[in-house]
Design an enzyme around this catalytic site. Structure first.
Site, PDB file in Angstrom:
ATOM      1  N   ASN A   9       0.863  -1.185   0.000  1.00 43.56           N
ATOM      2  CA  ASN A   9       0.000   0.000   0.000  1.00 43.56           C
ATOM      3  C   ASN A   9       0.899   1.236   0.000  1.00 43.56           C
ATOM      4  O   ASN A   9       1.509   1.556   1.009  1.00 43.56           O
ATOM      5  CB  ASN A   9      -0.897  -0.034   1.255  1.00 43.56           C
ATOM      6  N   LYS A  11       0.078   4.263  -0.219  1.00 47.91           N
ATOM      7  CA  LYS A  11      -0.591   5.422   0.388  1.00 47.91           C
ATOM      8  C   LYS A  11      -0.378   6.666  -0.504  1.00 47.91           C
ATOM      9  O   LYS A  11      -0.225   6.524  -1.720  1.00 47.91           O
ATOM     10  CB  LYS A  11      -0.116   5.623   1.829  1.00 47.91           C
ATOM     11  N   HIS A  95      -9.516   0.638   5.545  1.00 43.97           N
ATOM     12  CA  HIS A  95      -8.221   0.969   6.151  1.00 43.97           C
ATOM     13  C   HIS A  95      -8.456   1.955   7.307  1.00 43.97           C
ATOM     14  O   HIS A  95      -9.295   2.846   7.198  1.00 43.97           O
ATOM     15  CB  HIS A  95      -7.295   1.574   5.093  1.00 43.97           C
ATOM     16  N   GLU A  97      -6.888   4.444   8.223  1.00 43.67           N
ATOM     17  CA  GLU A  97      -6.733   5.858   7.849  1.00 43.67           C
ATOM     18  C   GLU A  97      -8.014   6.388   7.217  1.00 43.67           C
ATOM     19  O   GLU A  97      -8.385   7.549   7.405  1.00 43.67           O
ATOM     20  CB  GLU A  97      -5.522   6.011   6.908  1.00 43.67           C
ATOM     21  N   GLU A 166      -4.787  -5.012  10.813  1.00 44.46           N
ATOM     22  CA  GLU A 166      -3.791  -3.951  10.974  1.00 44.46           C
ATOM     23  C   GLU A 166      -4.040  -3.208  12.283  1.00 44.46           C
ATOM     24  O   GLU A 166      -4.856  -2.265  12.316  1.00 44.46           O
ATOM     25  CB  GLU A 166      -3.883  -2.954   9.814  1.00 44.46           C
ATOM     26  N   GLY A 172       2.849   2.379  10.785  1.00 43.45           N
ATOM     27  CA  GLY A 172       3.777   3.492  10.614  1.00 43.45           C
ATOM     28  C   GLY A 172       4.538   3.870  11.871  1.00 43.45           C
ATOM     29  O   GLY A 172       5.147   4.936  11.934  1.00 43.45           O
ATOM     30  N   SER A 212       3.841  -1.959  10.331  1.00 44.73           N
ATOM     31  CA  SER A 212       5.303  -2.011  10.492  1.00 44.73           C
ATOM     32  C   SER A 212       5.870  -3.387  10.144  1.00 44.73           C
ATOM     33  O   SER A 212       6.823  -3.848  10.781  1.00 44.73           O
ATOM     34  CB  SER A 212       5.704  -1.585  11.908  1.00 44.73           C
ATOM     35  N   GLY A 234       5.216   1.307   4.582  1.00 47.13           N
ATOM     36  CA  GLY A 234       6.539   1.906   4.369  1.00 47.13           C
ATOM     37  C   GLY A 234       7.517   1.003   3.632  1.00 47.13           C
ATOM     38  O   GLY A 234       8.209   1.444   2.702  1.00 47.13           O
TER      39      GLY A 234
HETATM   40  P1  13P Z   1       3.254   0.431   7.621  1.00 44.98           P
HETATM   41  O1  13P Z   1       3.777  -0.873   7.061  1.00 44.98           O
HETATM   42  O2  13P Z   1       3.980   1.628   7.127  1.00 44.98           O
HETATM   43  O3  13P Z   1       3.150   0.371   9.116  1.00 44.98           O
HETATM   44  O4  13P Z   1       1.747   0.596   7.082  1.00 44.98           O
HETATM   45  C1  13P Z   1       0.873  -0.463   7.196  1.00 44.98           C
HETATM   46  C2  13P Z   1      -0.372  -0.122   6.467  1.00 44.98           C
HETATM   47  O5  13P Z   1      -1.122   0.722   6.882  1.00 44.98           O
HETATM   48  C3  13P Z   1      -0.629  -0.834   5.209  1.00 44.98           C
HETATM   49  O6  13P Z   1      -1.929  -0.610   4.768  1.00 44.98           O
END
Ligand code: 13P
Length: 250
Positions: A9, A11, A95, A97, A166, A172, A212, A234
Site C-alpha cells: 500500500n 498510500k 483501512h 486511515e 492492521e 507506521g 510495520s 513503508g
Molecule cells: P506500515 O507498514 O507503514 O506500518 O503501514 C501499514 C499499512 O497501513 C498498510 O496498509
C-alpha cells in the site's frame, strides 16, 4: 487452499518520477505469482492506468479507495466501475486511515464492498484496534464488530474478500505486533469468519497482517499458522525490501 498474498500500500507517497522508478524496479524483480502466491500493489490512483498498461503479470494492481456510487456528482471520487474499466482488479476497504481521517463508518464500508463486488473487484477488508482498545482489553470485540458487517455477504461473495488485520498502534510506528499478539488475533479472526460463514469459507479466506511489517519481522510473522501474508506500507516503497518480504511467503 487459500492464497498467500503480499500487498504493498503506497498510500499518498511518491511523485510521478519516484513512482515510475519504483514501478520499474518492481517489474525488473520478476516478483512472480504462482502456487497460490500473489503480489499486489496499491499505488495512488493517478498512476493506476499507466501501471496497469505496463504490467508484465508479475503482480496485480489495485486501488486504495473506491466510492460506492456508480457515477454522478461526487467531486474527486472514483467508482468501482471506473476502476474496473481500466483493468484494476483489487481495492482496499476499511483501512484505519480511511475510517478515522475520512470518517468512513460501517454503512459506507458496506456500500463500498457491495459496489466493488458488483464490478468484479477483489476486496481487502482492513480491521484493527487502537492502542486504547487493546489496553482496555477491547481489541477482540472491536475486531468482532468490524467483521460483523461482512455477514451481509453471501458465501459466493466472500470468496472475493480477503482480510487485513492492521492494529492501528502498529501502523507506521515501527511497533510491530509480536508474533504471539498477531497469531492470537489472526486465530480469532479465522474463528469469527467460521462463525459467520462456516469452516470451508473461513479456511479459504486469506488473512494478512499489516503494521510495520518489514524484512526483519516478516519471516517470523508469516510462519504463524493463520497469517497468510502481509499488507505493507513503508517497506513497500523500496523494491528490495518489498521483494525480501515476498520471499518469506512460503
Ligand atoms: P506500515 O507498514 O507503514 O506500518 O503501514 C501499514 C499499512 O497501513 C498498510 O496498509
Amino acid at each position: 487452499m487459500r492464497n498467500k498474498i503480499v500487498a504493498g500500500n503506497w498510500k499518498m507517497n511518491l511523485d510521478a518520477d519516484e513512482a515510475e522508478s519504483l514501478y520499474r524496479d518492481l517489474l525488473n524483480k520478476s516478483l512472480g505469482q504462482s502456487d497460490g502466491k500473489m503480489t499486489l500493489i496499491f499505488p495512488p490512483n493517478i498512476y493506476l492506468k499507466d501501471f496497469i498498461e505496463k504490467n508484465n503479470g508479475s503482480f496485480e494492481i489495485g486501488a486504495q479507495n473506491v466510492n460506492a456510487q456508480k457515477n454522478g456528482a461526487y467531486t474527486g471520487e472514483v467508482s468501482a466501475s471506473q476502476l474496473k474499466s481500466i483493468g484494476c482488479s483489487w481495492v482496499l476497504v476499511g483501512h484505519s486511515e480511511r475510517r478515522t481521517l475520512f470518517n468512513e463508518d460501517d454503512k459506507v464500508l458496506l456500500d463500498k464492498i457491495n459496489s466493488a463486488l458488483e464490478y468484479g473487484l477483489n476486496v481487502i477488508y482492513c480491521c484493527g484496534e487502537s492502542l486504547n482498545e487493546r489496553k482496555e482489553l477491547r481489541h477482540k470485540s472491536k475486531i468482532q464488530s468490524q467483521l460483523a458487517i461482512l455477514k451481509a455477504f453471501s458465501l459466493e461473495q466472500i470468496k472475493s474478500i480477503s482480510i487485513a488485520y492492521e492494529p492501528i498502534w502498529a501502523i507506521g510506528t515501527g511497533k510491530t505486533a509480536s508474533p504471539d499478539q498477531a497469531a492470537e488475533m489472526h486465530d480469532f479472526i479465522r474463528e469469527e469468519l467460521k462463525i459467520l460463514f462456516g469452516s470451508e469459507a473461513s479456511d479459504q479466506t486469506s488473512i494478512l497482517y499489516g503494521g510495520s511489517c518489514s524484512p526483519s519481522n516478516a519471516e517470523v510473522l508469516f510462519k504463524c499458522h493463520n497469517i497468510d501474508g502481509g499488507l505493507i506500507g513503508g517497506a513497500a516503497l523500496n523494491a528490495d525490501s518489498f521483494r525480501s518480504i515476498i520471499e518469506f511467503l512460503k
